[in-house]
Design a protein around this motif. Structure first.
Motif, PDB file in Angstrom:
ATOM      1  N   ALA A   1       0.836  -1.212   0.000  1.00 43.77           N
ATOM      2  CA  ALA A   1       0.000   0.000   0.000  1.00 43.77           C
ATOM      3  C   ALA A   1       0.866   1.255   0.000  1.00 43.77           C
ATOM      4  CB  ALA A   1      -0.919  -0.012   1.222  1.00 43.77           C
ATOM      5  N   LEU A   2       1.948   1.223   0.772  1.00 44.43           N
ATOM      6  CA  LEU A   2       2.826   2.396   0.826  1.00 44.43           C
ATOM      7  C   LEU A   2       3.596   2.551  -0.500  1.00 44.43           C
ATOM      8  CD1 LEU A   2       4.149   1.945   4.476  1.00 44.43           C
ATOM      9  CD2 LEU A   2       2.553   3.705   3.675  1.00 44.43           C
ATOM     10  N   ALA A   3       4.044   1.428  -1.051  1.00 45.97           N
ATOM     11  CA  ALA A   3       4.786   1.485  -2.319  1.00 45.97           C
ATOM     12  C   ALA A   3       3.900   1.992  -3.450  1.00 45.97           C
ATOM     13  CB  ALA A   3       5.359   0.112  -2.655  1.00 45.97           C
ATOM     14  N   ALA A   4       2.597   1.700  -3.353  1.00 38.72           N
ATOM     15  CA  ALA A   4       1.672   2.170  -4.399  1.00 38.72           C
ATOM     16  C   ALA A   4       1.630   3.702  -4.425  1.00 38.72           C
ATOM     17  CB  ALA A   4       0.283   1.599  -4.149  1.00 38.72           C
ATOM     18  N   ILE A   5       1.729   4.314  -3.252  1.00 34.55           N
ATOM     19  CA  ILE A   5       1.765   5.785  -3.175  1.00 34.55           C
ATOM     20  C   ILE A   5       3.028   6.308  -3.846  1.00 34.55           C
ATOM     21  CG2 ILE A   5       2.085   7.711  -1.543  1.00 34.55           C
ATOM     22  CD1 ILE A   5       0.184   6.149   0.327  1.00 34.55           C
ATOM     23  N   VAL A   6       4.149   5.641  -3.552  1.00 27.75           N
ATOM     24  CA  VAL A   6       5.429   6.029  -4.160  1.00 27.75           C
ATOM     25  C   VAL A   6       5.338   5.895  -5.684  1.00 27.75           C
ATOM     26  CG1 VAL A   6       7.880   5.467  -4.301  1.00 27.75           C
ATOM     27  CG2 VAL A   6       6.707   5.365  -2.088  1.00 27.75           C
ATOM     28  N   ALA A   7       4.716   4.791  -6.147  1.00 34.54           N
ATOM     29  CA  ALA A   7       4.592   4.546  -7.590  1.00 34.54           C
ATOM     30  C   ALA A   7       3.771   5.656  -8.257  1.00 34.54           C
ATOM     31  CB  ALA A   7       3.943   3.193  -7.834  1.00 34.54           C
ATOM     32  N   ARG A   8       2.684   6.048  -7.622  1.00 33.46           N
ATOM     33  CA  ARG A   8       1.826   7.101  -8.198  1.00 33.46           C
ATOM     34  C   ARG A   8       2.593   8.404  -8.370  1.00 33.46           C
ATOM     35  NH1 ARG A   8      -2.377   4.690  -5.317  1.00 33.46           N
ATOM     36  NH2 ARG A   8      -2.326   6.061  -3.496  1.00 33.46           N
ATOM     37  N   ARG A   9       3.555   8.630  -7.510  1.00 31.26           N
ATOM     38  CA  ARG A   9       4.351   9.857  -7.592  1.00 31.26           C
ATOM     39  C   ARG A   9       5.656   9.646  -8.327  1.00 31.26           C
ATOM     40  NH1 ARG A   9       2.823  13.429  -2.853  1.00 31.26           N
ATOM     41  NH2 ARG A   9       0.685  12.757  -2.556  1.00 31.26           N
ATOM     42  N   ASN A  10       5.798   8.480  -8.966  1.00 31.68           N
ATOM     43  CA  ASN A  10       7.004   8.144  -9.721  1.00 31.68           C
ATOM     44  C   ASN A  10       8.266   8.239  -8.867  1.00 31.68           C
ATOM     45  OD1 ASN A  10       8.357   7.263 -11.941  1.00 31.68           O
ATOM     46  ND2 ASN A  10       8.446   9.261 -12.960  1.00 31.68           N
ATOM     47  N   GLY A  11       8.142   7.791  -7.619  1.00 28.60           N
ATOM     48  CA  GLY A  11       9.291   7.800  -6.706  1.00 28.60           C
ATOM     49  C   GLY A  11      10.023   6.472  -6.717  1.00 28.60           C
ATOM     50  N   ILE A  12      10.955   6.353  -5.797  1.00 31.36           N
ATOM     51  CA  ILE A  12      11.792   5.146  -5.719  1.00 31.36           C
ATOM     52  C   ILE A  12      11.467   4.386  -4.437  1.00 31.36           C
ATOM     53  CG2 ILE A  12      13.699   6.368  -4.561  1.00 31.36           C
ATOM     54  CD1 ILE A  12      14.377   3.690  -7.180  1.00 31.36           C
ATOM     55  N   TYR A  13      11.519   3.059  -4.514  1.00 32.97           N
ATOM     56  CA  TYR A  13      11.350   2.202  -3.344  1.00 32.97           C
ATOM     57  C   TYR A  13      12.649   1.431  -3.153  1.00 32.97           C
ATOM     58  CZ  TYR A  13       9.953  -1.858  -0.569  1.00 32.97           C
ATOM     59  OH  TYR A  13       9.907  -2.846   0.386  1.00 32.97           O
ATOM     60  N   THR A  14      13.359   1.677  -2.054  1.00 33.84           N
ATOM     61  CA  THR A  14      14.596   0.928  -1.785  1.00 33.84           C
ATOM     62  C   THR A  14      14.321  -0.036  -0.629  1.00 33.84           C
ATOM     63  OG1 THR A  14      15.609   2.343  -0.082  1.00 33.84           O
ATOM     64  CG2 THR A  14      15.929   3.005  -2.376  1.00 33.84           C
ATOM     65  N   THR A  15      14.902  -1.226  -0.712  1.00 40.62           N
ATOM     66  CA  THR A  15      14.564  -2.206   0.308  1.00 40.62           C
ATOM     67  C   THR A  15      15.738  -3.030   0.808  1.00 40.62           C
ATOM     68  OG1 THR A  15      13.141  -4.118   0.861  1.00 40.62           O
ATOM     69  CG2 THR A  15      13.813  -3.916  -1.451  1.00 40.62           C
ATOM     70  N   HIS A  16      15.883  -3.059   2.128  1.00 39.77           N
ATOM     71  CA  HIS A  16      16.703  -4.061   2.813  1.00 39.77           C
ATOM     72  C   HIS A  16      15.725  -5.198   3.051  1.00 39.77           C
ATOM     73  CE1 HIS A  16      19.701  -5.111   6.261  1.00 39.77           C
ATOM     74  NE2 HIS A  16      19.070  -6.193   5.829  1.00 39.77           N
ATOM     75  N   MET A  17      15.847  -6.251   2.278  1.00 34.42           N
ATOM     76  CA  MET A  17      14.817  -7.284   2.197  1.00 34.42           C
ATOM     77  C   MET A  17      14.724  -8.106   3.480  1.00 34.42           C
ATOM     78  SD  MET A  17      15.402  -8.573  -1.719  1.00 34.42           S
ATOM     79  CE  MET A  17      17.021  -9.249  -1.336  1.00 34.42           C
ATOM     80  N   ARG A  18      13.659  -8.920   3.555  1.00 34.89           N
ATOM     81  CA  ARG A  18      13.411  -9.734   4.759  1.00 34.89           C
ATOM     82  C   ARG A  18      14.500 -10.745   5.032  1.00 34.89           C
ATOM     83  NH1 ARG A  18       8.128  -8.836   6.760  1.00 34.89           N
ATOM     84  NH2 ARG A  18       6.858  -8.051   5.041  1.00 34.89           N
ATOM     85  N   SER A  19      15.204 -11.143   3.993  1.00 31.37           N
ATOM     86  CA  SER A  19      16.317 -12.080   4.204  1.00 31.37           C
ATOM     87  C   SER A  19      17.405 -11.809   3.175  1.00 31.37           C
ATOM     88  CB  SER A  19      15.844 -13.524   4.068  1.00 31.37           C
ATOM     89  OG  SER A  19      16.970 -14.398   4.079  1.00 31.37           O
ATOM     90  N   GLU A  20      18.648 -11.986   3.626  1.00 32.78           N
ATOM     91  CA  GLU A  20      19.793 -11.923   2.715  1.00 32.78           C
ATOM     92  C   GLU A  20      20.579 -13.222   2.856  1.00 32.78           C
ATOM     93  OE1 GLU A  20      21.639  -8.280   4.135  1.00 32.78           O
ATOM     94  OE2 GLU A  20      20.627  -7.205   2.524  1.00 32.78           O
ATOM     95  N   ALA A  21      19.929 -14.210   3.484  1.00 29.42           N
ATOM     96  CA  ALA A  21      20.614 -15.478   3.750  1.00 29.42           C
ATOM     97  C   ALA A  21      19.730 -16.625   3.261  1.00 29.42           C
ATOM     98  CB  ALA A  21      20.939 -15.563   5.233  1.00 29.42           C
ATOM     99  N   GLY A  22      19.271 -17.474   4.186  1.00 29.64           N
ATOM    100  CA  GLY A  22      18.538 -18.686   3.812  1.00 29.64           C
ATOM    101  C   GLY A  22      17.264 -18.447   3.015  1.00 29.64           C
ATOM    102  N   LYS A  23      16.616 -17.303   3.246  1.00 29.67           N
ATOM    103  CA  LYS A  23      15.347 -17.038   2.563  1.00 29.67           C
ATOM    104  C   LYS A  23      15.481 -15.916   1.541  1.00 29.67           C
ATOM    105  CE  LYS A  23      11.714 -19.033   5.116  1.00 29.67           C
ATOM    106  NZ  LYS A  23      11.974 -19.774   6.276  1.00 29.67           N
ATOM    107  N   VAL A  24      16.687 -15.739   1.011  1.00 30.89           N
ATOM    108  CA  VAL A  24      16.913 -14.616   0.097  1.00 30.89           C
ATOM    109  C   VAL A  24      16.103 -14.747  -1.199  1.00 30.89           C
ATOM    110  CG1 VAL A  24      19.029 -15.582  -0.938  1.00 30.89           C
ATOM    111  CG2 VAL A  24      18.682 -13.103  -0.916  1.00 30.89           C
ATOM    112  N   CYS A  25      15.885 -15.966  -1.676  1.00 38.16           N
ATOM    113  CA  CYS A  25      15.103 -16.126  -2.916  1.00 38.16           C
ATOM    114  C   CYS A  25      13.660 -15.696  -2.690  1.00 38.16           C
ATOM    115  CB  CYS A  25      15.157 -17.567  -3.413  1.00 38.16           C
ATOM    116  SG  CYS A  25      16.824 -18.093  -3.819  1.00 38.16           S
ATOM    117  N   GLU A  26      13.096 -16.108  -1.535  1.00 40.24           N
ATOM    118  CA  GLU A  26      11.730 -15.691  -1.202  1.00 40.24           C
ATOM    119  C   GLU A  26      11.660 -14.170  -1.052  1.00 40.24           C
ATOM    120  OE1 GLU A  26      13.425 -18.180   0.063  1.00 40.24           O
ATOM    121  OE2 GLU A  26      12.150 -19.825   0.729  1.00 40.24           O
ATOM    122  N   ALA A  27      12.708 -13.583  -0.480  1.00 42.84           N
ATOM    123  CA  ALA A  27      12.722 -12.133  -0.270  1.00 42.84           C
ATOM    124  C   ALA A  27      12.757 -11.392  -1.607  1.00 42.84           C
ATOM    125  CB  ALA A  27      13.920 -11.742   0.591  1.00 42.84           C
TER     126      ALA A  27
END
Ligand SMILES: [Zn+2]
Length: 521
Positions: A201-227
């Motif tokens: 929902a928050l990213a949709a607001i950013v998209a409407r304003r043509n902004g950027i979404y940067t993310t430190h994802m939920r996993s960078e290890a065992g679940k990195v593919c899911e992230a």
């Protein structure tokens, strides 16, 4: 007769930032813009910079900076300028300086700095930043943790409809006031409590304003593919432009995921999802030492945890759990960074344990107790082959994942990851030595690729009409000097740095000029 130039940078080899190979050319400047590139030998100028034997290229864009409040405390950004950085993108990993209710909402280490004023909203923060006259340009992003803390505190529950509405409104206001988008830190509290729907929902607001979404994802290890999947799914739903922060596969047993995550991103890009990534050129990560604490203890507040560390029964249980299934080589892969105890800084847990004549698990408990949980540490666990593979992807930029530093320290006991001082020069050195993509492409990763993806207008290319963020470097001298043991060392080899047509560094000395701008979308 042609107009006189303010500056001509003569005799260097120009790398224009588009990915093209270096070519011999002069660069003419008028006020804040580049006015000519080519053979300017007949042209007149007020000032000449002799770049014979050097390369001339656009200033580097640090797409993943944490300098947010540090710029208020030290607007000259020395550790960044010595690397050739002329623009910092701040507010990453869910952590921005605004909006806040009070200083107590900020990350703990940001609360220690002394600031020239107070702020709550993005508008107030950016006004203060502007008054501080930063040396480099700044692109601010809003951290999701700031929105969540301002609306819900640190609580572990899903956002209600009303809370969602408040966070959405706060994001809209912050973007109206100058923020370029949203960042998440989905391993940190309280960002990790957010469901996919909240972020979408928050990213949709950013998209409407043509902004950027940067993310430190939920996993960078065992679940990195899911992230990565979760991130791309959000891109498909909202069409928001995405930057995956510090892309990595942490832990040797997860190294084989690298091909899969690269292929997921590559396919998404082919489908028109605007997703890119960055990383720092080091194999150790950096975070708090207390992430080693098991949940039964870590879930408490700081006072309760410290009390536990002082009780024999808790210590025994903790020591046994910390020691279980951990080999001496594991403890050799953790280096103490920021600590109140100078002799421990820059040393492995194993060697500190040997000094104290205790087991490594006991040493961890003593260190955390002594530092009252505020110890930071460097963690081994990344693959060098994977790092170069990630850098060989055309969508990967360089981001330091660090705030600016000064050698005498902005705060006591500071022992930063060397990436704060050396990310760009280390990567540039690797390119000059032929260890990564060709030099022209390496410079593109640090300049126009970042400017294009983040939509920073008029920067990132060394072409006539572009804004004059320019660096001159000596290819023989370029080197990162900061180490895990002695991090407070400026990089070498970046000779001159111009921001908006003004010299910030001249002949390897900071000039004291602070011509940076808070950039608008
Ligand atoms: Zn992060």
């Amino acid at each position: 007769m042609k107009k006189m130039h303010d500056f001509i940078i003569r005799g260097g080899k120009v790398i224009d930032g588009t990915g093209a190979d270096p070519v011999k050319a002069d660069v003419g400047l008028n006020e804040s813009r580049i006015s000519a590139v080519g053979d300017l030998s007949g042209r007149q100028t007020h000032h000449t910079i002799d770049a014979t034997g050097c390369y001339v290229c656009p200033g580097f864009i640090d797409v993943h900076s944490h300098s947010d409040t540090f710029i208020l405390a030290e607007p000259t950004s020395p550790s960044k300028v010595y690397q050739g950085v002329t623009t910092e993108i701040i507010g990453n990993c869910g952590a921005s300086a605004a909006p806040i209710r009070s200083k107590n909402d900020l990350p703990f280490d940001w609360q220690f700095l002394s600031y020239p004023g107070q702020w709550q909203s993005m508008r107030e923060y950016l006004k203060l930043l502007e008054e501080c006259r930063p040396a480099v340009n700044v692109v601010p992003i809003v951290g999701h943790n700031r929105l969540r803390i301002a609306v819900m505190g640190h609580e572990d529950h899903l956002a209600s409809v009303d809370e969602m509405r408040m966070m959405e409104r706060m994001l809209e206001i912050s973007m109206d006031e100058g923020a370029w988008g949203l960042s998440t830190g989905l391993i940190y509290r309280p960002g990790k409590y957010a469901a996919e729907d909240e972020i979408t929902a928050l990213a949709a607001i950013v998209a409407r304003r043509n902004g950027i979404y940067t993310t430190h994802m939920r996993s960078e290890a065992g679940k990195v593919c899911e992230a990565v999947d979760e991130t791309i799914k959000l891109g498909r739903k909202t069409r928001v432009r995405i930057q995956i922060s510090h892309l990595k596969t942490a832990g040797a047993k997860n190294w084989h995921f690298v091909d899969n995550i690269i292929s997921l991103i590559t396919h998404a890009r082919a489908d028109g999802i605007e997703v890119a990534a960055d990383r720092y050129p080091y194999l150790f990560s950096c975070t708090d030492l207390d992430i080693l604490l098991p949940d039964w203890l870590a879930a408490n507040d700081r006072i309760t945890i410290l009390k536990g560390l002082s009780e024999q029964k808790t210590r025994n249980r903790l020591r046994d759990e910390l020691a279980a299934e951990r080999s001496p080589s594991y403890w050799e892969g953790i280096i103490v960074a920021t600590s109140t105890q100078a002799p421990w800084r820059g040393r492995t847990i194993l060697s500190i344990a040997n000094d104290l004549a205790v087991e490594p698990a006991e040493a961890v408990i003593r260190i955390l107790a002594k530092d009252e949980l505020l110890t930071q540490a460097f963690y081994a666990g990344m693959s060098e082959d994977n790092m170069w593979k990630i850098y060989s992807q055309p969508f990967v930029m360089i981001g330091s994942d660090a705030s600016l530093r000064v050698p005498n320290g902005l705060f006591p006991n500071d022992h930063p990851h060397p990436r704060a001082y050396g990310s760009f020069t280390k990567y540039l050195r690797a390119a000059l030595d032929g260890k990564t993509v060709p030099l022209g492409e390496a410079v593109r990763k640090m300049t126009s690729l970042a400017a294009d993806h983040f939509k920073i207008k008029g920067r990132g290319k060394l072409t006539s009409g572009s804004l004059a963020d320019i660096i001159v470097f000596n290819p023989e001298m370029v080197k990162d000097l900061s180490t895990y043991e002695k991090p407070h060392q400026f990089s070498a080899g970046i000779r001159d740095v111009m921001v908006n047509g003004k010299m910030v560094m001249s002949a390897t000395r900071l000039t004291g000029n602070r011509p940076g701008k808070i950039l608008s979308m």
